[in-house]
Design a protein around this motif. Structure first.
Motif, short mmCIF file in Angstrom:
data_model
loop_
_atom_site.label_atom_id
_atom_site.label_comp_id
_atom_site.label_asym_id
_atom_site.label_seq_id
_atom_site.Cartn_x
_atom_site.Cartn_y
_atom_site.Cartn_z
N ALA A 108 0.82 -1.22 0.00
CA ALA A 108 0.00 0.00 0.00
C ALA A 108 0.85 1.26 0.00
N ARG A 109 2.15 1.10 0.24
CA ARG A 109 3.04 2.27 0.19
C ARG A 109 3.44 2.64 -1.24
N TYR A 110 3.15 1.78 -2.21
CA TYR A 110 3.37 2.23 -3.59
C TYR A 110 2.32 3.28 -3.95
N SER A 111 1.09 3.02 -3.52
CA SER A 111 0.00 3.96 -3.81
C SER A 111 -1.25 3.47 -3.11
N PHE A 112 -2.01 4.41 -2.53
CA PHE A 112 -3.27 4.02 -1.90
C PHE A 112 -4.20 5.23 -1.93
N CYS A 113 -5.03 5.28 -2.95
CA CYS A 113 -5.95 6.41 -3.12
C CYS A 113 -7.26 5.89 -3.68
N PHE A 114 -8.35 6.32 -3.10
CA PHE A 114 -9.67 5.95 -3.64
C PHE A 114 -10.65 7.05 -3.26
N GLY A 115 -11.82 7.00 -3.87
CA GLY A 115 -12.84 8.00 -3.56
C GLY A 115 -14.00 7.37 -2.82
N GLU A 116 -14.81 8.22 -2.20
CA GLU A 116 -16.05 7.72 -1.59
C GLU A 116 -17.11 7.64 -2.67
N ASN A 117 -17.84 6.54 -2.68
CA ASN A 117 -18.92 6.35 -3.66
C ASN A 117 -20.16 7.11 -3.17
N GLU A 118 -20.13 8.40 -3.37
CA GLU A 118 -21.21 9.25 -2.86
C GLU A 118 -22.51 9.02 -3.59
N GLU A 119 -22.43 8.64 -4.87
CA GLU A 119 -23.64 8.50 -5.68
C GLU A 119 -24.49 7.31 -5.24
N ASP A 120 -23.85 6.21 -4.86
CA ASP A 120 -24.61 5.02 -4.46
C ASP A 120 -24.81 4.91 -2.96
N SER A 121 -24.32 5.89 -2.24
CA SER A 121 -24.38 5.81 -0.78
C SER A 121 -25.66 6.47 -0.26
#
Lengths: 78, 328
Positions: free
Chosen positions: B170-183
């Motif tokens: 996870a130290r190479y990269s760890f980025c995501f968004g919150e799925n606001e549309e389906d939440s």
């Protein structure tokens, strides 16, 4: 290591106790803090680096390092 | 005006190999940060090269915008990602993000960059199936840019001030968004005081990730009980300096989320249910959960359909920081 150095800068006599496994990082930290000769003392195996020690082990470590702490404090003052 | 040292190479390959040889990468090839590209990144984000984004006082480090732009180019970011990377860097350098400890720890903690607001869709930041993994340029390169800043600017170099015993992919990269549309819920950034249309990043240190997998429960309480057991198995760290400012992030996927949507449970209700269960004295086979307040439980909707699970992002010694993404 940095904690001890910053304590020294604030006028409080200090010495860092570092596990032998962390010697490289301690060296790096004192170098980049501009005090490459600032002394520190080490604890070695069989005591594990994360210091999750039994009460008896703590006493054993304390007996081992106490004289070194005093010596390092005196040296750092000099 | 650039503050950086300029290097000249005859070929693209020579530049890439030189950066690898000098130890200025994560072990993967980089995009050479030409002065033109770095200037374009700064210009897009409305930042001057010498604008200070923060400090790591214990390491004698000051991070300016040019440092971040150089590493964002190197990570393979598009110019449009620069405001996100800059906001994440500002978050990393907040005092309670505890950059010194979270990038130096034996535990090899990573940092999750959680994006909220309209920018997720504008940049195609994955919030759904596969959002923790490869396949989306924005996720991959924004997360990588933050790690390169930690390494190349904040001196978190393995064997130097990064003392991770194992470290983590996870130290190479760890980025995501919150799925606001389906939440069915209020998004994370709105819960933390921002307007829905304000894009933000939330930076959370991640010492361990564990999956609360539960395909049997069909109601909110059952799912939350499973989550509670999972959190309590590994615990939540805290110390006197952080005081009550400790947290844990729960990333809930579509299968678990729908039970809460059907029953009309809010994130607030979930926290109120979880907090006393999480913080009850630990028993055999459990670790202490040092949560000081129920809003230390951050709930994020993300992930796809399929597995009935919620991922628990156990923190290192830090408080999750949310920063606005400033668009020039």
């Amino acid at each position: 290591m940095r904690d001890a150095i910053e304590m020294e800068w604030s006028g409080v006599p200090s010495v860092a106790i570092i596990h032998e496994a962390m010697r490289g990082s301690a060296n790096s930290m004192r170098r980049l803090s501009g005090v490459p000769d600032y002394d520190f003392i080490t604890v070695d195996y069989p005591h594990i680096p994360t210091a999750v020690w039994s009460d008896d082990e703590v006493r054993e470590v304390a007996k081992e390092v106490a004289p070194k702490v005093v010596a390092a404090l005196v040296k750092n003052r000099g | 005006m650039s503050l950086a040292q300029e290097l000249t190479f005859d070929t693209y390959d020579e530049a890439v190999e030189s950066y690898l040889d000098r130890g200025w990468t994560d072990g993967l090839p980089i995009v050479p940060p030409t002065p033109e590209k770095v200037a374009a990144f700064l210009d897009y984000a409305g930042l001057s090269a010498d604008e200070v984004l923060g400090h790591v006082p214990t390491r004698e480090v000051t991070v300016n915008a040019e440092h971040v732009a150089v590493n964002a180019v190197m990570a393979g970011c598009k110019v449009e990602y620069m405001p996100v990377v800059a906001a994440a860097a500002r978050a990393l350098l907040e005092e309670k993000a505890n950059c010194h400890s979270t990038t130096g720890t034996l535990s090899g903690a990573a940092h999750a960059v959680i994006v909220n607001g309209p920018i997720r869709n504008e940049l195609d930041i994955n919030c759904k199936a596969g959002c923790f993994g490869p396949g989306w340029r924005a996720n991959a390169t924004i997360g990588r840019a933050v790690r390169l800043v930690a390494r190349n600017v904040c001196r978190a170099i393995p064997g130097f001030l990064d003392r991770a015993t194992y470290s983590t992919p996870a130290r190479y990269s760890f980025c995501f968004g919150e799925n606001e549309e389906d939440s069915p819920w209020t998004p994370l950034h709105v819960e933390r005081g921002f307007a829905p249309e304000q894009s933000t990043v939330t930076l959370h240190s991640v010492m361990y990730m564990t999956s609360a997998r539960d395909s049997a429960s069909r109601d909110p309480a059952g799912v939350l009980d499973s989550i509670s057991r999972t959190v309590r198995a590994m615990g939540v760290t805290g110390d006197r300096w952080l005081g009550k400012d400790t947290n844990v992030v729960l990333v809930m996927g579509m299968e678990h989320m729908r039970y809460f949507a059907e029953a009309g449970w809010s994130k607030k209700q979930m926290r109120e249910y979880l907090f006393p269960k999480l913080t009850a004295p630990s028993g055999k086979g459990e670790s202490p959960v040092r949560l000081g307040k129920d809003d230390g439980i951050l709930i994020v909707a993300a992930g796809g359909h399929g597995m009935s699970e919620t991922w628990v992002l156990h923190p290192h010694l830090a408080w999750a920081i949310t920063k606005p993404i400033d668009l020039a």
